[in-house]
Write an enzyme that holds these catalytic residues in place. Structure first.
Site, PDB file in Angstrom:
ATOM      1  N   SER A  53     -17.258  24.333  35.221  1.00  0.00           N
ATOM      2  CA  SER A  53     -18.232  25.326  35.665  1.00  0.00           C
ATOM      3  C   SER A  53     -19.389  24.740  36.462  1.00  0.00           C
ATOM      4  O   SER A  53     -20.085  25.480  37.162  1.00  0.00           O
ATOM      5  CB  SER A  53     -18.785  26.101  34.464  1.00  0.00           C
TER       6      SER A  53
ATOM      7  N   ASP B  56     -28.946  28.898  32.265  1.00  0.00           N
ATOM      8  CA  ASP B  56     -28.463  29.751  31.186  1.00  0.00           C
ATOM      9  C   ASP B  56     -27.976  28.974  29.972  1.00  0.00           C
ATOM     10  O   ASP B  56     -27.369  29.537  29.070  1.00  0.00           O
ATOM     11  CB  ASP B  56     -27.327  30.652  31.687  1.00  0.00           C
TER      12      ASP B  56
ATOM     13  N   HIS C 141     -25.819  24.920  32.104  1.00  0.00           N
ATOM     14  CA  HIS C 141     -25.872  24.945  33.560  1.00  0.00           C
ATOM     15  C   HIS C 141     -27.299  24.815  34.083  1.00  0.00           C
ATOM     16  O   HIS C 141     -28.243  25.325  33.485  1.00  0.00           O
ATOM     17  CB  HIS C 141     -25.233  26.235  34.081  1.00  0.00           C
TER      18      HIS C 141
END
Length: 379
Positions: A40, A346, A349
């Site tokens: 991610s 968040d 990240h």
């Protein structure tokens, strides 16, 4: 005269804000394309396609994701651009399109990264009863799977051995940031010492992937290390009941979890050294992910961050602004006023401004390693 002055000022401002573009000695762009593998931290839109129906509940598909730069969600895990985006900009290349969500050409680059991807195949986690990520779903998005996707795409990029050699030697390959999810998922069920024993397996998998890419013709590879997990809000939240002695005095990171990352990075750098000795015509660059984040954690004011640097910008109620039942993107979630004043977006990240700092560090290493010149570009 007024128009001439305005034009001159506009040009001056454009030059002052532009980034150097890495170029070859002849003055042209050093790289023709960029290929990215990862999780991610690098995923630019594959996750919703991979997980299909589950993506309906994925918060990255909803605001406020993407609001800082794109003004809309782009399925990136952040408020704006990722590290890979800044690198592409600096190289004068378009953003690497997600392979599973892009219908156009991949001649100038492709992004195989998927959120929750691990270096190790799902079977490794199934055998050890470790939930999360690839092992939670029927689809496996490990490094090995992403390499298979690249191998399936290769015939569309070049046809003959000579053409492939010329094409891939002018391509930049980013292999990472594998290991983060392998360890974070494992921390849910295993002790820190047990997770530490997985590190050689992860590093060996990354090394084998590099060998495969070199065999295909890759001649320039950037291999990131892992982050300081002990400073990651999701890990800090998960182990909130840990005794005070387990934290460093400042800024409050979990020492043992960070040590796993340091161990991984040390073994990875040693492995990359062996690969360089074996493939002397290939440039293999280690990109430090741990150090830049620690710099921002330990000296938040230096980067314009607020004092409580471990507090996320977007999330639910909790010590670090995190709550498993109220993720960023949820209707009940709250968002900080200024994302540029935060390190974390968040959870694990980073915010766009933090991604930019990491990208600048990596580009500095890429530039010094390749020995190419820099010039001001449109980006």
């Amino acid at each position: 005269m007024h128009k001439l002055v305005c034009a001159a000022l506009f040009l001056l401002l454009s030059l002052s804000w532009s980034k150097p573009v890495i170029t070859s000695p002849s003055g042209g762009p050093r790289y023709k394309s960029i290929f990215s593998f990862g999780n991610s931290f690098a995923d630019t839109g594959n996750n919703p396609v991979v997980f299909g129906w589950y993506s309906v509940f994925d918060p990255v598909t909803r605001p406020p994701y993407g609001t800082t730069f794109f003004s809309r969600p782009t399925d990136r895990n952040g408020d704006g651009r990722l590290i890979i985006d800044f690198i592409a900009e600096n190289l004068g290349l378009p953003y690497a399109p997600p392979t599973l969500a892009h219908n156009g050409s991949f001649r100038r680059g492709a992004n195989f990264a998927v959120g929750a991807a691990t270096a190790l195949d799902a079977g490794f986690f199934h055998e050890r009863d470790i939930p999360g990520g690839s092992s939670k779903f029927p689809l496996n998005t490990s490094l090995g799977v992403q390499l298979e996707w690249f191998e399936s795409m290769k015939p569309t990029l070049c046809r003959t051995a000579r053409e492939c050699k010329n094409f891939l030697r002018r391509s930049l390959f980013l292999v990472g940031e594998f290991g983060v999810n392998d360890y974070h998922f494992s921390f849910q069920r295993k002790t820190v010492q047990e997770v530490r024993s997985f590190v050689p397996h992860v590093v060996a998998t990354i090394s084998m992937a590099i060998e495969r890419l070199i065999k295909h013709g890759a001649r320039m590879l950037v291999v990131p290390g892992v982050i300081p997990s002990g400073c990651s809000p999701p890990i800090l939240t998960k182990f909130a009941g840990t005794p005070p002695a387990a934290y460093d005095s400042k800024p409050g990171c979990l020492t043992a979890h960070n040590e796993v990352g340091l161990h991984h990075n040390a073994l990875l750098q040693a492995a990359l050294g062996k690969l360089r000795a074996k493939h002397r015509n290939v440039k293999i660059i280690y990109a430090d992910f741990f150090g830049p984040i620690m710099d921002m954690v330990e000296s938040p004011h230096k980067f314009g961050f607020e004092e409580d640097v471990l507090m996320v910008c977007c999330g639910g109620p909790g010590r670090y602004g995190m709550n498993s039942t109220v993720p960023c993107g949820d209707a009940a979630a709250t968002r900080c006023r200024d994302p540029s004043a935060r390190l974390y977006w968040d959870g694990v990240h980073l915010t766009e401004v933090a991604n930019r700092h990491v990208a600048d560090v990596w580009l500095g290493v890429i530039n010094s390693f390749t020995g190419v010149s820099t010039k001001q570009g449109a980006k």
